[in-house]
Design a protein around this motif. Structure first.
Motif, PDB file in Angstrom:
ATOM      1  N   TYR A  19     -12.610 -13.839  40.631  1.00  0.00           N
ATOM      2  CA  TYR A  19     -13.270 -13.554  39.225  1.00  0.00           C
ATOM      3  C   TYR A  19     -13.864 -14.804  38.542  1.00  0.00           C
ATOM      4  CZ  TYR A  19     -11.447  -8.787  39.753  1.00  0.00           C
ATOM      5  OH  TYR A  19     -11.304  -7.710  40.043  1.00  0.00           O
ATOM      6  N   VAL A  20     -13.360 -15.896  39.042  1.00  0.00           N
ATOM      7  CA  VAL A  20     -14.037 -17.217  38.342  1.00  0.00           C
ATOM      8  C   VAL A  20     -15.464 -17.251  38.548  1.00  0.00           C
ATOM      9  CG1 VAL A  20     -13.598 -19.827  38.453  1.00  0.00           C
ATOM     10  CG2 VAL A  20     -11.724 -18.263  38.940  1.00  0.00           C
ATOM     11  N   ARG A  21     -15.911 -18.175  37.362  1.00  0.00           N
ATOM     12  CA  ARG A  21     -17.357 -17.998  37.185  1.00  0.00           C
ATOM     13  C   ARG A  21     -17.847 -19.291  37.278  1.00  0.00           C
ATOM     14  NH1 ARG A  21     -19.308 -13.479  34.876  1.00  0.00           N
ATOM     15  NH2 ARG A  21     -17.710 -11.799  33.984  1.00  0.00           N
ATOM     16  N   ASP A  65     -20.206 -14.655  39.511  1.00  0.00           N
ATOM     17  CA  ASP A  65     -18.635 -15.050  39.944  1.00  0.00           C
ATOM     18  C   ASP A  65     -18.607 -15.141  41.452  1.00  0.00           C
ATOM     19  OD1 ASP A  65     -18.186 -12.472  40.798  1.00  0.00           O
ATOM     20  OD2 ASP A  65     -17.711 -11.682  38.622  1.00  0.00           O
ATOM     21  N   ARG A  66     -17.330 -15.690  41.681  1.00  0.00           N
ATOM     22  CA  ARG A  66     -17.088 -15.845  43.290  1.00  0.00           C
ATOM     23  C   ARG A  66     -17.161 -14.411  43.851  1.00  0.00           C
ATOM     24  NH1 ARG A  66     -12.093 -19.902  42.864  1.00  0.00           N
ATOM     25  NH2 ARG A  66     -13.099 -21.504  41.747  1.00  0.00           N
TER      26      ARG A  66
END
Length: 363
Positions: free
Chosen positions: A106-108, A113-114
């Motif tokens: 979920y990192v942007r 995001d991924r």
């Protein structure tokens, strides 16, 4: 593609008896040519003209020769000639995609995001695959694995998943099992998908490979054991990294007590991903370093390059339509040689006859 002319045969040889008709007409045609040449010699000997007169070698008889040849080709087509074709092609591929669905996806640090970046790559990968004998299976993994699709040669099955789960991972941030990345579990279920397909449809000669798409965050499980099992099955592991070395903060789920947990920073773990690709006998790629299409083609080429088995496909080719096409070409050539009205009407009659043959022939 190789054509074995020694296997040439007629499926309905009874029609070949009709060749007696064009053979008789051919004998008469040669007789007419002989008479024409005799008349030309006599005319040139007896007629005295101030200018030397030139005569065509065959004259209008050229059209009749074309008509006889076209008729013979049509009769041969009715006899259904067939020949065996041998096509040797490289083995197709069975590719098991293991998509990381853990919390770090979920990192942007990559847009948007991924997870969504990975799904966008999967679309390009599906478009790059030929799907001619190739099959794809799909499984998601975090702490636990979730098989999504068994081995299938239907691209719509994969696109269905991409359309319905393209925005978010099915693993919820609120669940503790999402905050872990168990590659061993993912590879285990990937092998289960292959075994299940073999149990249902029998053993396949397709080259097999895994494609792991992940950021490498918080690996757990006995990865070496899983990679050893993959090597035993002669299935290399290709790894596609998603994320950046700078990384970003994993979004925190909403807590019922209103507390704010400390932020967790996630970065792309290139070292572990490269080690997994090396130990798995595959290659490491990274989204953003080169185009998605280039990465997809390199993975597919790498999988098929490792295929030892080449498939030889044999089939019988029906030459029916080829002979009819040749007859039509010969008739067109004969039409160009026509000068008189009578021959033109004969040409029309020949075309109608060929049309009747096409309509009446059994399919």
């Amino acid at each position: 593609m190789n054509i074995d002319f020694s296997t040439f045969r007629f499926a309905q040889p009874l029609y070949l008896w009709l060749l007696i008709v064009p053979a008789t007409l051919l004998v008469l045609w040669f007789w007419q040519v002989f008479r024409r040449r005799a008349d030309v010699r006599r005319c040139m000997r007896e007629r005295l003209l101030p200018v030397r007169e030139h005569y065509n070698l065959l004259g209008d008889l050229a059209f009749w020769l074309c008509l006889i040849i076209a008729t013979s080709l049509c009769i041969a087509a009715l006899a259904r000639p067939v020949v065996r074709l041998s096509l040797v092609r490289n083995s197709s591929a069975d590719i098991i995609i293991l998509q990381d669905g853990s919390a770090s996806m979920y990192v942007r640090d990559v847009a948007p995001d991924r997870w969504q970046r990975s799904v966008r790559f999967l679309r390009v990968f599906a478009d790059a695959l030929s799907w001619k004998g190739d099959r794809i299976a799909l499984a998601l993994f975090a702490h636990l694995a979730a098989p999504q699709m068994r081995l299938t040669s239907d691209p719509n099955a994969l696109f269905f998943f991409l359309d319905h789960l393209g925005e978010r991972s099915p693993f919820r941030l609120q669940e503790d099992t999402t905050w872990d990345t168990n590659i061993e579990e993912g590879l285990y279920w990937g092998l289960k998908l292959v075994e299940g397909s073999e149990a249902l449809f029998g053993k396949s000669n397709n080259a097999k490979a895994f494609v792991v798409i992940s950021d490498g965050q918080a690996w757990s499980g006995q990865v070496a054991n899983a990679l050893a099992t993959a090597r035993e099955r002669r299935a290399p592991v290709f790894v596609v990294g998603v994320g950046t070395p700078a990384g970003g903060v994993i979004p925190e789920p909403v807590r019922f007590d209103g507390s704010t947990p400390p932020p967790t920073h996630s970065v792309l773990d290139r070292t572990s991903l490269r080690e997994i690709a090396r130990a798995g006998g595959g290659e490491y790629f990274e989204l953003g370093r080169e185009s998605d299409r280039d990465i997809a083609f390199k993975i597919i080429a790498g999988v098929k390059r490792g295929a030892e088995v080449k498939q030889q496909v044999e089939s019988f080719e029906d030459l029916y339509w080829r002979l009819l096409f040749a007859a039509a070409v010969v008739l067109c050539v004969g039409a160009l040689l026509l000068k008189g009205t009578t021959e033109l009407w004969w040409q029309v009659a020949a075309v109608l006859t060929a049309a009747l043959i096409l309509v009446s022939v059994p399919r």
